[in-house]
Design an enzyme around this catalytic site. Structure first.
Site, PDB file in Angstrom:
ATOM      1  N   GLY A 110       0.833  -1.198   0.000  1.00 59.76           N
ATOM      2  CA  GLY A 110       0.000   0.000   0.000  1.00 59.76           C
ATOM      3  C   GLY A 110       0.863   1.241   0.000  1.00 59.76           C
ATOM      4  O   GLY A 110       2.084   1.155   0.208  1.00 59.76           O
ATOM      5  N   LYS A 111       0.280   2.362  -0.256  1.00 59.65           N
ATOM      6  CA  LYS A 111       1.020   3.628  -0.150  1.00 59.65           C
ATOM      7  C   LYS A 111       0.018   4.749   0.026  1.00 59.65           C
ATOM      8  O   LYS A 111      -1.096   4.691  -0.505  1.00 59.65           O
ATOM      9  CB  LYS A 111       1.842   3.886  -1.422  1.00 59.65           C
ATOM     10  N   GLY A 112       0.439   5.777   0.745  1.00 62.08           N
ATOM     11  CA  GLY A 112      -0.412   6.943   0.918  1.00 62.08           C
ATOM     12  C   GLY A 112       0.315   8.185   0.488  1.00 62.08           C
ATOM     13  O   GLY A 112       1.545   8.198   0.376  1.00 62.08           O
TER      14      GLY A 112
END
Ligand code: GLU
Length: 421
Positions: A110-112
């Site tokens: 994931g990444k934000g």
């Protein structure tokens, strides 16, 4: 900015997809699985309204992309930068999926990202942005769902606010919701230096593989943040001499070697290289083309492209950053015989120790630094050997070998779980 506005060579998601396609082809991946693995599982876009210090209300945009949950909860950092783009966050999330699979830690990817300039915000504004962002993605994160961590523009303090906001909503202490926390809040010994130390370990393995002596090797490091500076210092511990290091404005070069302790002390106060006189000032572009043995791009994406790949003189490139080489540069570097340690292996020391942090939080027991270092070293050395082994077996570059290793593990988990519904 819409995705169409990034040109193809510079679009990180296209760069990731190009390598994924080659690996999928080598693995003979079935078309349905190809689609499943390339498409992010979930993408969240949130508005982050914040009252600024001057009383004005400003709305920031935040993203969280969960690329794959096949091997475990999503895992990956949060980036604060003015040019954060959804295609970049998508690519970074997918890279986390392959990275976690390459080092075989039980996480998806994931990444934000939040579009903001952390250098222009006050501490209070940063805190309010962080807390509101957490509130808006609250339903999608958690120790068994999605575990954020620091990335460019965020640090242990941001993770501390993240943890506090999450715990306030939950009404209980949940340290495993985020990694890269201060040690006082359940962070792991060795997490801050983990990425740089991992860069050193794989570089040391690469030099041994090529029959090169670290004590007679020189390096140029692009980036003087957590990854760049610590990589330089870790490389010094095995005898590699750093001749150049840079920040976003430019580089410092001394053909006899830089005084890293002096630079570290200066950076702790100034946060940039301005005012240092222990080397000549050169540009970031010049740094990449220096006659050194090892090049560590540890800043941002797309710094080595079809335009400058031919001018690279280093024998080894260790990718401290995510996506520093454009896909178009791969073949040029291969044909020049450059030994590339690809990002999804080279900078995986960070997420490996994040995994240890999550494990320690869930056990409620903290390991000593030595234990963290030994376990991480073991994983990095073994993963390096697996990637080099794959490269021989499939007759491909290290980069494609790492993708083959990662994609195969994710495909295997996806097949074994089956498609629900
Ligand atoms: N942001 C780091 C990376 O790109 C660390 C991610 C993590 O520890 O979850 O690998």
């Amino acid at each position: 900015m819409s995705p169409q506005q990034i040109n193809s060579e510079e679009n990180p998601f296209e760069a990731m997809s190009a390598r994924f396609k080659i690996a999928a082809d080598k693995l003979g991946l079935e078309p349905g699985m190809f689609q499943v693995l390339l498409t992010p599982d979930r993408e969240i876009t949130v508005a982050i309204p914040v009252v600024m210090d001057d009383g004005a209300l400003q709305v920031f945009t935040g993203y969280r992309v969960q690329h794959s949950l096949a091997r475990g909860p999503a895992k990956g950092g949060i980036r604060y930068a003015p040019n954060v783009h959804i295609d970049e966050v998508r690519a970074l999330a997918a890279w986390m999926t392959w990275k976690c699979a390459v080092v075989n830690v039980p996480f998806g990817g994931g990444k934000g990202g939040v579009i903001c300039d952390p250098f222009k915000l006050s501490k209070g504004e940063l805190e309010r942005i962080t807390r509101k962002y957490v509130a808006r993605i609250m339903d999608f994160i958690g120790p068994d769902r999605d575990i954020p961590a620091p990335d460019m523009g965020t640090d242990g303090q941001v993770m501390g606010w993240f943890l506090d906001t999450y715990c306030n909503y939950q009404g209980s202490y949940v340290p495993a919701v985020v990694t890269g926390k201060p040690i006082a809040l359940g962070g792991s010994a060795g997490r801050i230096e983990a990425t740089g130390r991992g860069v050193m370990i794989v570089t040391r393995q690469a030099l041994a593989h090529l029959g090169m002596n670290p004590k007679q090797s020189t390096a140029a490091i692009q980036g003087a943040g957590n990854v760049g500076l610590i990589s330089a210092m870790q490389l010094a511990s095995i005898g590699v001499k750093t001749l150049a290091i840079s920040d976003i404005h430019g580089a410092l070069y001394n053909k006899n070697g830089l005084d890293l302790d002096l630079i570290a002390k200066h950076l702790a106060k100034a946060r940039n290289l301005d005012g240092l006189t222990c080397g000549d000032r050169i540009s970031n572009e010049q740094l990449l083309e220096l006659p050194v043995d090892i090049l560590v791009p540890a800043a941002t994406e797309n710094v080595i492209t079809s335009k400058n790949a031919n001018n690279i003189k280093a024998r080894v490139i260790t990718e401290g950053a995510n996506g520093p080489c454009a896909a178009e540069a791969d073949q040029i570097l291969d044909s020049k015989g450059v030994f590339v340690v690809p990002d999804i292996l080279a900078n995986a020391g960070g997420v490996t120790v994040s995994y240890f942090e999550w494990v320690q939080n869930r056990m409620g027991f903290a390991w000593k630094q030595q234990e963290v270092e030994d376990r991480m070293e073991h994983i990095m050395v073994e993963s390096f050997q697996s990637v080099v082994g794959m490269s021989k077996r499939f007759q491909v570059s290290n980069r494609i070998a790492a993708y083959i290793l990662g994609v195969d593990r994710v495909a295997d988990a996806t097949r074994r779980r089956g498609i629900y519904g």
